[in-house]
Scaffold this motif. Structure first.
Motif, PDB file in Angstrom:
ATOM      1  N   ARG A 111      39.827  31.969  34.364  1.00  0.00           N
ATOM      2  CA  ARG A 111      40.917  31.800  33.420  1.00  0.00           C
ATOM      3  C   ARG A 111      42.019  33.804  33.334  1.00  0.00           C
ATOM      4  O   ARG A 111      40.676  34.209  33.399  1.00  0.00           O
ATOM      5  N   PRO A 112      42.446  33.839  32.751  1.00  0.00           N
ATOM      6  CA  PRO A 112      43.036  35.116  32.192  1.00  0.00           C
ATOM      7  C   PRO A 112      42.389  36.024  31.662  1.00  0.00           C
ATOM      8  O   PRO A 112      41.641  35.056  30.514  1.00  0.00           O
ATOM      9  N   ARG A 113      41.740  36.661  31.237  1.00  0.00           N
ATOM     10  CA  ARG A 113      40.700  36.908  30.018  1.00  0.00           C
ATOM     11  C   ARG A 113      41.016  38.555  30.140  1.00  0.00           C
ATOM     12  O   ARG A 113      41.653  39.673  30.653  1.00  0.00           O
ATOM     13  N   ILE A 114      40.866  39.093  28.282  1.00  0.00           N
ATOM     14  CA  ILE A 114      40.394  40.884  28.393  1.00  0.00           C
ATOM     15  C   ILE A 114      38.940  41.835  28.626  1.00  0.00           C
ATOM     16  O   ILE A 114      38.428  40.530  28.450  1.00  0.00           O
ATOM     17  N   ILE A 115      39.063  42.287  29.199  1.00  0.00           N
ATOM     18  CA  ILE A 115      38.128  43.075  29.787  1.00  0.00           C
ATOM     19  C   ILE A 115      37.960  44.282  28.563  1.00  0.00           C
ATOM     20  O   ILE A 115      38.805  45.473  29.356  1.00  0.00           O
ATOM     21  N   PRO A 116      37.204  44.396  27.835  1.00  0.00           N
ATOM     22  CA  PRO A 116      37.323  45.638  27.254  1.00  0.00           C
ATOM     23  C   PRO A 116      36.581  46.899  27.718  1.00  0.00           C
ATOM     24  O   PRO A 116      35.611  46.496  28.609  1.00  0.00           O
ATOM     25  N   HIS A 117      37.126  48.396  27.481  1.00  0.00           N
ATOM     26  CA  HIS A 117      36.508  48.878  28.573  1.00  0.00           C
ATOM     27  C   HIS A 117      35.289  49.399  27.515  1.00  0.00           C
ATOM     28  O   HIS A 117      35.478  49.876  26.140  1.00  0.00           O
ATOM     29  N   TRP A 118      33.799  49.271  28.236  1.00  0.00           N
ATOM     30  CA  TRP A 118      32.398  49.910  27.902  1.00  0.00           C
ATOM     31  C   TRP A 118      32.856  50.931  26.970  1.00  0.00           C
ATOM     32  O   TRP A 118      31.899  50.912  25.430  1.00  0.00           O
ATOM     33  N   ASP A 119      33.130  52.153  26.821  1.00  0.00           N
ATOM     34  CA  ASP A 119      33.531  53.293  26.446  1.00  0.00           C
ATOM     35  C   ASP A 119      33.711  53.821  24.993  1.00  0.00           C
ATOM     36  O   ASP A 119      32.891  53.979  24.258  1.00  0.00           O
ATOM     37  N   GLY A 120      34.878  52.362  24.073  1.00  0.00           N
ATOM     38  CA  GLY A 120      35.323  51.847  23.445  1.00  0.00           C
ATOM     39  C   GLY A 120      34.821  51.466  22.527  1.00  0.00           C
ATOM     40  O   GLY A 120      35.332  51.324  21.284  1.00  0.00           O
ATOM     41  N   LEU A 121      33.318  50.741  22.975  1.00  0.00           N
ATOM     42  CA  LEU A 121      33.283  49.951  22.421  1.00  0.00           C
ATOM     43  C   LEU A 121      31.924  50.087  21.465  1.00  0.00           C
ATOM     44  O   LEU A 121      30.791  51.466  21.990  1.00  0.00           O
ATOM     45  N   THR A 122      31.443  50.291  20.231  1.00  0.00           N
ATOM     46  CA  THR A 122      30.515  50.659  19.786  1.00  0.00           C
ATOM     47  C   THR A 122      28.873  49.784  20.041  1.00  0.00           C
ATOM     48  O   THR A 122      28.979  48.251  20.098  1.00  0.00           O
ATOM     49  N   PRO A 123      27.534  50.386  19.868  1.00  0.00           N
ATOM     50  CA  PRO A 123      26.840  49.388  20.688  1.00  0.00           C
ATOM     51  C   PRO A 123      26.712  48.171  20.297  1.00  0.00           C
ATOM     52  O   PRO A 123      26.422  46.777  20.998  1.00  0.00           O
ATOM     53  N   ASP A 124      26.827  48.120  18.728  1.00  0.00           N
ATOM     54  CA  ASP A 124      27.175  46.689  17.889  1.00  0.00           C
ATOM     55  C   ASP A 124      27.950  46.142  18.934  1.00  0.00           C
ATOM     56  O   ASP A 124      27.953  44.751  19.007  1.00  0.00           O
ATOM     57  N   GLN A 125      29.090  46.312  19.271  1.00  0.00           N
ATOM     58  CA  GLN A 125      30.365  45.779  20.089  1.00  0.00           C
ATOM     59  C   GLN A 125      29.894  45.246  21.157  1.00  0.00           C
ATOM     60  O   GLN A 125      29.689  43.913  21.810  1.00  0.00           O
ATOM     61  N   VAL A 126      29.275  46.218  21.983  1.00  0.00           N
ATOM     62  CA  VAL A 126      28.368  46.001  23.419  1.00  0.00           C
ATOM     63  C   VAL A 126      27.704  44.495  23.750  1.00  0.00           C
ATOM     64  O   VAL A 126      27.076  43.979  24.784  1.00  0.00           O
ATOM     65  N   VAL A 127      26.545  45.038  22.629  1.00  0.00           N
ATOM     66  CA  VAL A 127      25.814  44.053  22.057  1.00  0.00           C
ATOM     67  C   VAL A 127      25.822  42.167  21.865  1.00  0.00           C
ATOM     68  O   VAL A 127      25.853  41.282  23.099  1.00  0.00           O
ATOM     69  N   LYS A 128      27.187  42.317  21.116  1.00  0.00           N
ATOM     70  CA  LYS A 128      28.150  41.036  21.120  1.00  0.00           C
ATOM     71  C   LYS A 128      28.688  40.604  22.377  1.00  0.00           C
ATOM     72  O   LYS A 128      28.360  39.226  22.662  1.00  0.00           O
ATOM     73  N   ALA A 129      28.935  41.740  23.386  1.00  0.00           N
ATOM     74  CA  ALA A 129      29.968  41.197  24.599  1.00  0.00           C
ATOM     75  C   ALA A 129      28.802  40.503  25.138  1.00  0.00           C
ATOM     76  O   ALA A 129      28.686  39.819  26.528  1.00  0.00           O
ATOM     77  N   VAL A 130      27.707  41.622  25.254  1.00  0.00           N
ATOM     78  CA  VAL A 130      26.602  40.643  25.978  1.00  0.00           C
ATOM     79  C   VAL A 130      26.088  39.038  25.820  1.00  0.00           C
ATOM     80  O   VAL A 130      25.484  38.914  26.815  1.00  0.00           O
ATOM     81  N   GLN A 131      26.195  39.491  24.256  1.00  0.00           N
ATOM     82  CA  GLN A 131      25.356  37.549  24.460  1.00  0.00           C
ATOM     83  C   GLN A 131      26.888  37.239  24.810  1.00  0.00           C
ATOM     84  O   GLN A 131      25.672  35.410  25.030  1.00  0.00           O
ATOM     85  N   ARG A 132      27.817  36.940  24.763  1.00  0.00           N
ATOM     86  CA  ARG A 132      28.640  36.515  24.811  1.00  0.00           C
ATOM     87  C   ARG A 132      28.617  36.013  26.343  1.00  0.00           C
ATOM     88  O   ARG A 132      29.616  34.504  26.493  1.00  0.00           O
ATOM     89  N   ALA A 133      28.500  36.999  27.020  1.00  0.00           N
ATOM     90  CA  ALA A 133      28.277  36.511  28.515  1.00  0.00           C
ATOM     91  C   ALA A 133      27.635  35.800  28.683  1.00  0.00           C
ATOM     92  O   ALA A 133      27.489  35.778  30.047  1.00  0.00           O
ATOM     93  N   GLY A 134      26.042  35.507  28.367  1.00  0.00           N
ATOM     94  CA  GLY A 134      25.042  34.742  28.390  1.00  0.00           C
ATOM     95  C   GLY A 134      24.430  35.437  29.170  1.00  0.00           C
ATOM     96  O   GLY A 134      23.638  34.846  30.237  1.00  0.00           O
ATOM     97  N   VAL A 135      23.947  36.823  29.701  1.00  0.00           N
ATOM     98  CA  VAL A 135      22.979  37.562  29.707  1.00  0.00           C
ATOM     99  C   VAL A 135      21.263  37.312  29.577  1.00  0.00           C
ATOM    100  O   VAL A 135      20.894  37.612  28.207  1.00  0.00           O
ATOM    101  N   VAL A 136      20.715  36.861  30.197  1.00  0.00           N
ATOM    102  CA  VAL A 136      19.757  37.226  30.524  1.00  0.00           C
ATOM    103  C   VAL A 136      18.722  37.678  31.211  1.00  0.00           C
ATOM    104  O   VAL A 136      19.829  38.489  31.958  1.00  0.00           O
ATOM    105  N   GLY A 137      17.665  38.610  30.724  1.00  0.00           N
ATOM    106  CA  GLY A 137      16.813  39.073  31.761  1.00  0.00           C
ATOM    107  C   GLY A 137      16.626  37.944  32.817  1.00  0.00           C
ATOM    108  O   GLY A 137      15.996  36.838  33.305  1.00  0.00           O
ATOM    109  N   LEU A 138      17.075  38.784  34.465  1.00  0.00           N
ATOM    110  CA  LEU A 138      17.046  37.992  35.247  1.00  0.00           C
ATOM    111  C   LEU A 138      15.709  38.349  36.470  1.00  0.00           C
ATOM    112  O   LEU A 138      15.555  38.135  37.804  1.00  0.00           O
ATOM    113  N   GLY A 139      14.704  38.588  35.510  1.00  0.00           N
ATOM    114  CA  GLY A 139      13.792  39.408  36.845  1.00  0.00           C
ATOM    115  C   GLY A 139      12.679  37.971  36.425  1.00  0.00           C
ATOM    116  O   GLY A 139      11.212  37.591  37.239  1.00  0.00           O
TER     117      GLY A 139
END
Lengths: 442, 300
Positions: A111-139
């Motif tokens: 589906r169409p989605r908004i991709i925020p530019h990482w540079d403009g995000l505060t660390p907290d927002q990056v962390v939230k985006a990472v959780q929203r994307a379901g990222v886990v340690g892939l090791g």
């Protein structure tokens, strides 16, 4: 402190990486059905958001994170939700899973989605985006990545360590990610350094991957302090504590996390995944999996949609040879044998190794002869011989006093034992028992 | 050499000893707590296993309660009927009618009806098998058959039969709870002997998915529940649950309605007791030899 590029003890099993080390990553076609267990990560399982009959597009959120140490689950293919029910889980149990019948004619466009530019995000927002994307340690441990990115206020993190050691035999997942997607890894490092506010990053790669080291060095960013270090080829070099010791000389005390010595460790594949989140806006819905082993017709490195069944993946790799006897998820040292070929690939699956009778034949166990090989092999300086004797006697409380909690079940002791004593299995059992006692006490 | 030091020390020690002895004698007289001498006698009559099946802290605690009259002698499930009568006779009370409890296995899927999905090589223990991948059996809820319960039983009441299911001898079982704790899949439950309607299945799968793995599994058809006495049987998440407070309504007709035999009417032992008793073995020795010794591949 001086970097030693190695650690004490450990073992060096035959690598067998030549089967897939030079095989480029291919994309696997979508299977007929995708099975997405709600528990794919360490922590609380996700809560389902869909009902049977619902239409989902590729990348749609179908399971919501339940609490902080949890991540959402996303549909890895367009299709219709067939059922939410029990299905074989790679850990051997039956677990709640969402089954999706794949739409064979779908172009698989998200589906169409908004991709925020990482540079403009505060660390907290990056962390939230990472959780929203379901990222886990892939090791392999599948620990939710965002949890590692939020160190408490009293902890100062100064170094990002990038784990490209890949010390398990057979596996070449991280190797292929480093050689084929070095820009993505570097971009992931850039985002992580921005988020954590660290000045220094070290990529640790075992020296048996010269092409990966070379590619990474070629793509190093000019404006950041990122270095690539070749590490001694030794198992378990990719275990966090060993890696930190090898690269920084710091030792993580038992019961503490890497962040307590100022380090955050991320796997290369996880970083590439984070980079992808900020490049394409897509959540973690597919991953590179090494499908290999002497029992497989066509060993390959594949991009597999999360939730594809073992059966479909093996079929795409030409199927099993007649001699195949055992299917292992992850590497042969720490991985778990799979009793069911209908179990799906999940976020933490680094590889599928098909072993033949030659590698997996049951061997007779003899009594401990007190040779001490296991003491020389244990990378966390335990006494596996003593622990094994205690386990056989059922004296689990004493095992806990003998620092069983430090054991990470790397399997070095079982590997070197001349009496074939299944030490690490006994420790896994004792650890499970300790956890159960703790829960009962609570 | 003078004898004075010897005499002095003997006098001092003797004096100290006499003083403390007197004190203890006085204390014994003044602070004495009277204890019923029958407690010791009854404790001697009890098995002394301190198994806790009666619900008290041990045999002595049971003896105290029995003398108080709080519990009938038959409350000790380990004693034989004659021994119970002996205790009752000594106390001059009714022996009482204890509802004997036994451990019941909530699985009937032996290796003949519940097929394997994989072979398990590793530590020969159910807990170990369950910890690393659920063992080899197709049904993940069913008995693993590696005899953790039989090993845990202090009364020799459990042994494995030829289809790798634990057989509980109701005569020997004391309902001590050891097997309940030993089973990693929580398949044992202590039940009074008069609860004869037992659901021998814990599979959460329904329909063909369940019976494919095990031909005696509950397929959640619900036939046992619909025609049962009102409120006796209820289907909860795909499994019948018998309300044992209405136990007197139970009858074997529910088993006739069950297409798979997952719900059964049990009189005495659940499975055939004879299996290995005749040969005097507590385990199928051939099956034991057939098993590969230990782990070949690292599955931990």
């Amino acid at each position: 402190m001086r970097a030693r590029l190695s650690f004490r003890h450990g073992v060096h099993p035959p690598e067998h990486k030549e089967l897939t080390a030079g095989v480029p990553v291919r994309r696997m076609p979508y299977p007929e059905e995708i099975v997405l267990p709600l528990r794919q990560h360490t922590g609380k399982p996700a809560r389902p958001l869909v009902e049977p009959g619902d239409r989902v597009e590729r990348g749609d959120k179908i399971g919501e994170a339940d609490g902080f140490v949890s991540v959402p689950i996303h549909a890895s293919s367009a299709g219709t939700v067939k059922e939410i029910g029990l299905w074989p889980h790679p850990d051997g149990s039956m677990a709640e899973a969402i089954r999706i019948t794949v739409d064979a004619f779908s172009p698989q466009i998200p589906r169409p989605r908004i991709i925020p530019h990482w540079d403009g995000l505060t660390p907290d927002q990056v962390v939230k985006a990472v959780q929203r994307a379901g990222v886990v340690g892939l090791g392999g441990a599948a620990f939710p990545t965002h949890v590692k990115l939020l160190p408490p206020d009293d902890v100062v993190v100064d170094t990002l360590i990038v784990n490209g050691a890949e010390c398990e035999p057979y596996l070449t997942t991280d190797h292929r990610v480093m050689t084929e997607y070095p820009e993505r890894v570097q971009f992931g490092i850039r985002i992580m350094m921005h988020t954590l506010g660290v000045e220094r990053a070290i990529i640790g790669v075992e020296k048996n991957k010269p092409d990966a080291i070379e590619t990474l060095e070629r793509t190093l960013p000019d404006d950041l302090d990122v270095t690539v270090q070749g590490l001694t080829v030794k198992y378990p070099q990719g275990y966090e504590k060993m890696l930190i010791h090898a690269l920084t000389g710091r030792d993580v005390p038992p019961g503490k996390l890497p962040m307590h010595v100022g380090v955050v460790v991320q796997n290369v594949a996880s970083l590439a995944c984070i980079a992808e989140v900020f490049e394409t806006g897509l959540p973690l819905i597919e991953r590179v999996v090494t499908v290999t082993g002497p029992g497989l017709r066509r060993p390959s490195n594949l991009i597999v949609p999360v939730g594809a069944k073992i059966r479909d993946v093996l079929e795409f790799c030409g199927g099993l040879l007649d001699e195949a006897t055992e299917i292992v998820f992850g590497g042969p040292m720490m991985g778990g044998s799979q009793p069911d070929v209908d179990a799906p690939i999940i976020k933490s699956t680094t590889g599928i190794v098909v072993l033949t009778k030659k590698e997996s034949r049951p061997r007779r166990t003899y009594p401990c002869i007190k040779c001490g090989h296991c003491l020389d092999a244990c990378p966390v300086f335990l006494n596996p011989s003593l622990l094994g004797i205690l386990a056989q006697a059922g004296r689990f409380e004493e095992m806990e006093e003998a620092d069983l909690a430090t054991c990470m079940l790397c399997g070095c002791c079982s590997y070197v034992c001349p009496s074939n004593i299944p030490l690490s299995q006994m420790f896994a059992l004792a650890k499970a028992g300790a956890q159960r006692r703790k829960q009962q006490a609570a | 050499m003078s004898t004075a030091p010897i005499l002095t020390s003997v006098a001092i020690l003797g004096g100290v000893g006499f003083t403390f002895g007197t004190l203890i004698a006085i204390a014994n007289r003044k602070l004495k707590v009277w204890e019923d001498p029958r407690i010791d006698t009854i404790t001697d009559l009890l098995p002394g296993a301190n198994c806790g099946a009666c619900g008290f802290a041990g045999c002595r605690a049971f003896a105290e309660e029995a003398i108080e009259g709080a519990v009938a002698p038959a409350g000790c499930t380990v004693l034989s009927r004659m021994e119970v009568e002996a205790v009752a006779g000594f106390l001059g009370v009714e022996a009482g009618e204890a509802n004997k409890r036994v451990a019941r296995l909530l699985c009937a899927g032996g290796s003949d009806v519940a097929g394997p999905k994989a072979e398990y090589y590793g530590v020969e223990s159910c807990a170990a098998a369950v910890a690393v991948g659920g063992g080899g059996k197709g049904c993940t809820w069913g008995c693993v058959g590696l005899s953790d319960c039989a090993v845990s039983c202090d009364f020799d009441a459990i042994w494995m039969n030829e289809v790798d299911l634990p057989v509980v001898d109701p005569e020997k079982c004391t309902a001590c709870n050891d097997c309940v704790e030993a089973c990693p899949l929580d398949l044992f439950e202590l039940m009074p002997m008069d609860q004869k309607l037992i659901v021998q299945c814990k599979s959460l799968l329904q329909g063909d998915a369940a019976t494919e793995l095990c031909s005696v599994a509950c397929d959640a058809c619900g036939r046992c529940a619909v025609d049962a006495a009102p409120g006796l049987i209820e289907m909860v998440s795909g499994l019948p649950v018998v309300d044992y407070t209405k136990n007197e309504l139970a009858d074997p007709s529910a088993c006739d309605r069950c297409p798979t035999g997952a719900i059964t009417w049990v009189e005495g032992a659940q499975f055939d007791l004879k299996t290995d008793l005749d040969s005097g073995m507590t385990m199928d020795s051939e099956a034991f030899d057939r098993r590969p010794a230990m782990a070949g591949s690292e599955v931990a």
